[in-house]
Scaffold this active site. Structure first.
Site, PDB file in Angstrom:
ATOM      1  N   GLY A 246      29.902  42.906  32.345  1.00  0.00           N
ATOM      2  CA  GLY A 246      30.103  41.504  32.724  1.00  0.00           C
ATOM      3  C   GLY A 246      29.065  40.595  32.103  1.00  0.00           C
ATOM      4  O   GLY A 246      29.372  39.481  31.657  1.00  0.00           O
ATOM      5  N   GLU A 263      35.205  41.177  37.959  1.00  0.00           N
ATOM      6  CA  GLU A 263      35.140  42.048  39.141  1.00  0.00           C
ATOM      7  C   GLU A 263      34.230  43.195  38.750  1.00  0.00           C
ATOM      8  O   GLU A 263      34.655  44.145  38.094  1.00  0.00           O
ATOM      9  CB  GLU A 263      36.554  42.515  39.499  1.00  0.00           C
ATOM     10  CG  GLU A 263      36.712  42.788  40.977  1.00  0.00           C
ATOM     11  CD  GLU A 263      36.621  44.252  41.284  1.00  0.00           C
ATOM     12  OE1 GLU A 263      35.520  44.680  41.682  1.00  0.00           O
ATOM     13  OE2 GLU A 263      37.622  44.956  41.120  1.00  0.00           O
TER      14      GLU A 263
HETATM   15  C1  UN1 Z   1      38.478  48.811  42.716  1.00  0.00           C
HETATM   16  O1  UN1 Z   1      37.813  49.763  43.113  1.00  0.00           O
HETATM   17  O2  UN1 Z   1      38.263  48.288  41.603  1.00  0.00           O
HETATM   18  O3  UN1 Z   1      40.074  47.867  48.279  1.00  0.00           O
HETATM   19  C2  UN1 Z   1      39.633  48.253  43.449  1.00  0.00           C
HETATM   20  C3  UN1 Z   1      40.260  48.932  47.675  1.00  0.00           C
HETATM   21  C4  UN1 Z   1      41.426  49.002  46.730  1.00  0.00           C
HETATM   22  C5  UN1 Z   1      41.100  48.362  45.430  1.00  0.00           C
HETATM   23  C6  UN1 Z   1      39.810  48.816  44.816  1.00  0.00           C
HETATM   24  N1  UN1 Z   1      42.546  48.346  47.338  1.00  0.00           N
HETATM   25  O4  UN1 Z   1      39.541  49.911  47.830  1.00  0.00           O
END
Ligand code: UN1
Length: 509
Positions: A246, A263
């Site tokens: 990032g 993210e």
């Molecule tokens: C991730 O780890 O990038 O909330 C996503 C969760 C899943 C998504 C994780 N629904 O653990």
């Protein structure tokens, strides 16, 4: 060794037939990239790698397609996503099998990942009729003031190995109904899952007669990803991965005034208070800490326990960990599959060593499992380490099933400890004290994008916005009004007064 090889060829056969069922032309595969399985550490098949020229062309095609797609009515765009959701439902098992083989997820979690895709498709289809803009009262007579949301352009998606298809689908389903086109570079470790998900979208596009080139799959390494990051035709770059990634991407996208949705890392904690239902907390903690072998962005990495219950809770946790079956995710009895690779295992070992140097005591786990039977696979016992304080190692994200336990006396100190890390993705409190729960969710409570009560840190539903603050990157994906990141906002002032009064009472001419 022979046994391992046999297993690899069996896994490869399973993957091939699942790929074919999803619509991937496997005869066209083969090339310089070796797609391997963490179940054995061996190569399943080889794949082509896109050149810089290919990538340039693909971005151009997606950019051209955008010019058609943006004028297709949003509910009609929703038909494509609806069909994709149907095909994902039909091929849920096929896609989940590939995810298991390639990311090492146990079957239930691999199926859950595909379910997230189906859910976001449903959400996006509904959204295709709800891309609402507000109207505001104008200060001038005979004027109307409103906002309109327009398609943005090409969305570049860079996704990680741990959710090889779900996170991509959050971006893609939303981007498509928002009138955008997609260029996707999946992790090099999960290109087979990507091929299958992309093939299903291709079939959906054909079935509904959507224009060509709405979605492009780039099979490339980091350098290929950089071409997407730097291309001015990519309006939004949505990237999931490490903080380091990032930090590299964000300034590059900013430099060209592109939009970035990041993210990145998480270092998710739960606070357990004296009033908590300990059995419920126990289950919530175990799933969040060891599910997906601790390789979710949302995995629980820190536990902040009131000193009066810490001995009881840690004893319960150690006993619960002892019952967890570790091994191939092809066996439904196993709850913990392999780490993605050797580097991941070594990262966990290094972190445990540092934790011990920083005064930590290993309560359980950390050892490698079945190294003789599966020399190329890295199965590991999930570890719990009791820490005297939130030292340097605790502030780092180690992408493995490693849970640090710390204690607190005063609730405000526990919240401060929870917030005192560079990352800000997910957090939780286990309490039956209403005021504590509210304080945790208040403005001066948890500083994370996700703040849960009596539920672990992982396993979020798609309906809420997903993402976090600080080093997590600030992006929001998936539900709520995350869609706005995929569109551009226009403000329209319409004058039907026949006069030309100026705003702010300005007199001119
Ligand atoms: C991730 O780890 O990038 O909330 C996503 C969760 C899943 C998504 C994780 N629904 O653990």
């Amino acid at each position: 060794m022979t046994e391992t090889l046999t297993q690899t060829s069996e896994i490869a056969t399973m993957v091939r037939s699942s790929l074919e069922a999803c619509g991937v032309n496997i005869d066209a595969l083969g090339g310089a990239h070796e797609a391997s399985s963490p179940l054995t550490g061996e190569v399943l098949m080889t794949l082509p790698v896109n050149s810089a020229e290919d990538i340039h062309t693909m971005i151009g095609q997606a950019h051209e397609a955008f010019k058609t797609w943006r004028d297709v009515p949003a509910p009609v765009r929703g038909n494509l996503v609806k069909r994709w959701g149907e095909l994902l439902t039909e091929h849920k098992d096929d896609l989940a099998r590939i995810v298991t083989a390639e990311a090492g997820k146990i079957q239930s979690e691999a199926l859950g990942e595909v379910q997230e895709m189906i859910d976001i498709c449903d959400f996006a289809v509904g959204l295709s009729r709800q891309l609402y803009g507000k109207t505001m009262p104008s200060e001038r007579p005979g004027h109307r003031l409103m906002e309109t949301w327009h398609p943005l352009g090409v969305v570049g998606v860079i996704s990680a190995f741990n959710f090889p298809v779900a996170v991509y689908s959050w971006n893609t389903a939303l981007a498509l109904v928002c009138g955008d086109t997609i260029v996707w570079k999946p992790s090099g470790m999960t290109m087979l899952s990507a091929l299958a998900a992309d093939a299903l979208l291709g079939r959906a596009a054909k079935d509904v007669g959507a224009p060509e080139n709405l979605h492009k799959l780039v099979l490339a390494d980091r350098t290929g990803g950089q071409l997407i990051v730097d291309d001015p035709r990519v309006a939004l770059l949505s990237a999931t991965g490490s903080v380091r990634m990032g930090q590299e991407i964000a300034p590059r996208v900013a430099q060209r005034f592109g939009r970035a949705l990041l993210e990145l890392g998480g270092n998710n904690a739960a606070i357990v208070t004296p009033s908590a239902d300990l059995d419920l907390a126990l289950r919530g903690i175990v799933f969040a800490a060891v599910g997906t072998a601790g390789q979710r962005c949302t995995s629980m990495r820190r536990l902040i326990v009131h000193e009066s219950i810490v001995e009881d809770l840690t004893a319960k946790l150690v006993s619960a960990y002892a019952t967890l079956r570790i091994g191939t995710p092809l066996d439904e009895e196993n709850l913990i599959g392999p780490l993605i690779n050797k580097a991941s295992f070594e990262g966990m070992q290094d972190a445990i060593k540092s934790a011990q140097e920083q005064g930590g005591t290993v309560l359980c786990g950390g050892g490698r499992v079945n190294a003789d039977g599966e020399p190329g696979a890295y199965y590991v016992e999930p570890a719990i380490v009791r820490m005297p304080s939130q030292s340097a190692v605790v502030k780092d994200e180690t992408f493995a099933p490693l849970l640090y336990v710390m204690t607190y006396t005063d609730f405000d100190d526990a919240v401060a400890l929870q917030n005192d890390v560079p990352q800000g993705l997910s957090s939780a409190v286990f309490t039956n004290d209403h005021a504590e729960a509210e304080r945790f969710m208040s403005a001066s409570g948890s500083d994370c994008g996700i703040a849960n009560v009596n539920i672990g840190t992982s396993g979020a539903e798609i309906g809420g916005a997903f993402g976090g603050e600080k080093e997590t990157g600030g992006g929001r994906e998936s539900g709520a009004d995350s869609w706005k990141t995929y569109m551009r906002q226009a403000t329209n002032t319409v004058n039907f007064s026949g006069q030309l009064p100026l705003a702010q009472g300005v007199k001119f001419l």
